[in-house]
Design an enzyme around this catalytic site. Sequence first.
Site, PDB file in Angstrom:
ATOM      1  N   GLY A   1      14.288  25.044 -23.978  1.00  0.00           N
ATOM      2  CA  GLY A   1      15.652  25.196 -24.481  1.00  0.00           C
ATOM      3  C   GLY A   1      16.034  26.641 -24.696  1.00  0.00           C
ATOM      4  O   GLY A   1      15.879  27.482 -23.799  1.00  0.00           O
ATOM      5  N   GLU A   2      16.508  26.966 -25.896  1.00  0.00           N
ATOM      6  CA  GLU A   2      16.965  28.325 -26.191  1.00  0.00           C
ATOM      7  C   GLU A   2      15.829  29.342 -26.205  1.00  0.00           C
ATOM      8  O   GLU A   2      16.070  30.544 -26.308  1.00  0.00           O
ATOM      9  CB  GLU A   2      17.683  28.356 -27.538  1.00  0.00           C
ATOM     10  CG  GLU A   2      16.815  28.010 -28.723  1.00  0.00           C
ATOM     11  CD  GLU A   2      17.579  28.077 -30.032  1.00  0.00           C
ATOM     12  OE1 GLU A   2      18.429  28.976 -30.179  1.00  0.00           O
ATOM     13  OE2 GLU A   2      17.337  27.228 -30.917  1.00  0.00           O
TER      14      GLU A   2
ATOM     15  N   GLY B   1      13.561  29.535 -23.670  1.00  0.00           N
ATOM     16  CA  GLY B   1      13.157  29.861 -22.307  1.00  0.00           C
ATOM     17  C   GLY B   1      12.335  28.784 -21.628  1.00  0.00           C
ATOM     18  O   GLY B   1      12.515  27.593 -21.874  1.00  0.00           O
TER      19      GLY B   1
ATOM     20  N   ASP C   1      18.496  19.323 -17.109  1.00  0.00           N
ATOM     21  CA  ASP C   1      18.722  18.864 -15.739  1.00  0.00           C
ATOM     22  C   ASP C   1      19.316  19.981 -14.885  1.00  0.00           C
ATOM     23  O   ASP C   1      18.988  20.121 -13.704  1.00  0.00           O
ATOM     24  CB  ASP C   1      19.659  17.654 -15.736  1.00  0.00           C
ATOM     25  CG  ASP C   1      19.111  16.497 -16.556  1.00  0.00           C
ATOM     26  OD1 ASP C   1      17.953  16.104 -16.325  1.00  0.00           O
ATOM     27  OD2 ASP C   1      19.842  15.982 -17.417  1.00  0.00           O
TER      28      ASP C   1
END
Length: 304
Positions: free
Chosen positions: A204-205, A207, A235
């Site tokens: 996610g945030e 990496g 996705d």
Amino acid sequence: MNEILVVGSVALDTVKTPFGEAKEALGGSATYASYAASFFSTARMVAVVGEDFPREHIQLLKGRGIETEGLQVTKGKTFRWAGSYEYDLNEAHTLATELNVFESFRPTIPETYKKSDFVFLANIDPELQLSVLNQVEKPKLVACDTMNLWIKIKPDSLKKVIKRVDFMFINEGEARMFANTASLIKAGRLLQSWGPKYVVIKKGEHGALLFGRNSFFSAPAFPLEEVYDPTGAGDTFAGGFFGYVAKNSGDVSDAALRKAVVYGSAMASFTVEKFSLDRLKTLTTEQLDARVRMLKELAHFDLE
């Protein structure tokens, strides 16, 4: 241009975050993955929708050059998902799931798609992923994605899938769950030992991690001041990554795959800036390339 067969879900999503809300917006794993891949290669979508599916969404996909011969329109209602996010945007809270026509979906690969060089099995039942693998003819590279539900209820089928793929995409929570370890490094290596040549753990945030044959790469996410909707970011990342690999004719050198990670990360960073595909609809190749260069600068340093 190399074609990517993408098999997954197409949905109508209702999403609420601290920054707004979208109702019956275009979503689904095949939607985001195909749209992202279309920036690099020709995506061939296989999915199912109901008779109520807005025709303008199909036109949007076709406008991106996405082939929709494999998009089945079946009697009944389209798959719907409703979810919400709090300020921790890494965790979605499912409010409602209506499978509708997706419940009886059995992917039928059109004859013209069976010889696709690149196959991406987006997040669907692993038994359906296996059925796709049994229909395609000697693809150059195969990638798959999954989710916690399949890890919980169909781990054996999922293991059969990953034995037959080259790339496995999985998020950090799922990787820890599947490998039964707190260490993402151990998880990545264990998942690799079960079959896939490459494992990509999406964080996610924070990496992504790429586990190669004899290599390891950690890439940052692009830092954003505002994130509106993280739905579909994973996705999008996978579609962008695999699309870039296909664009380069399946080059799996360490240098090429590191670039693929960064392109996937950049693609995902645009997705979260608005709801659904709204930001990707206006995205240009120039903007994407500029963000990739910015990611390079953010992570670059010299040693004396």
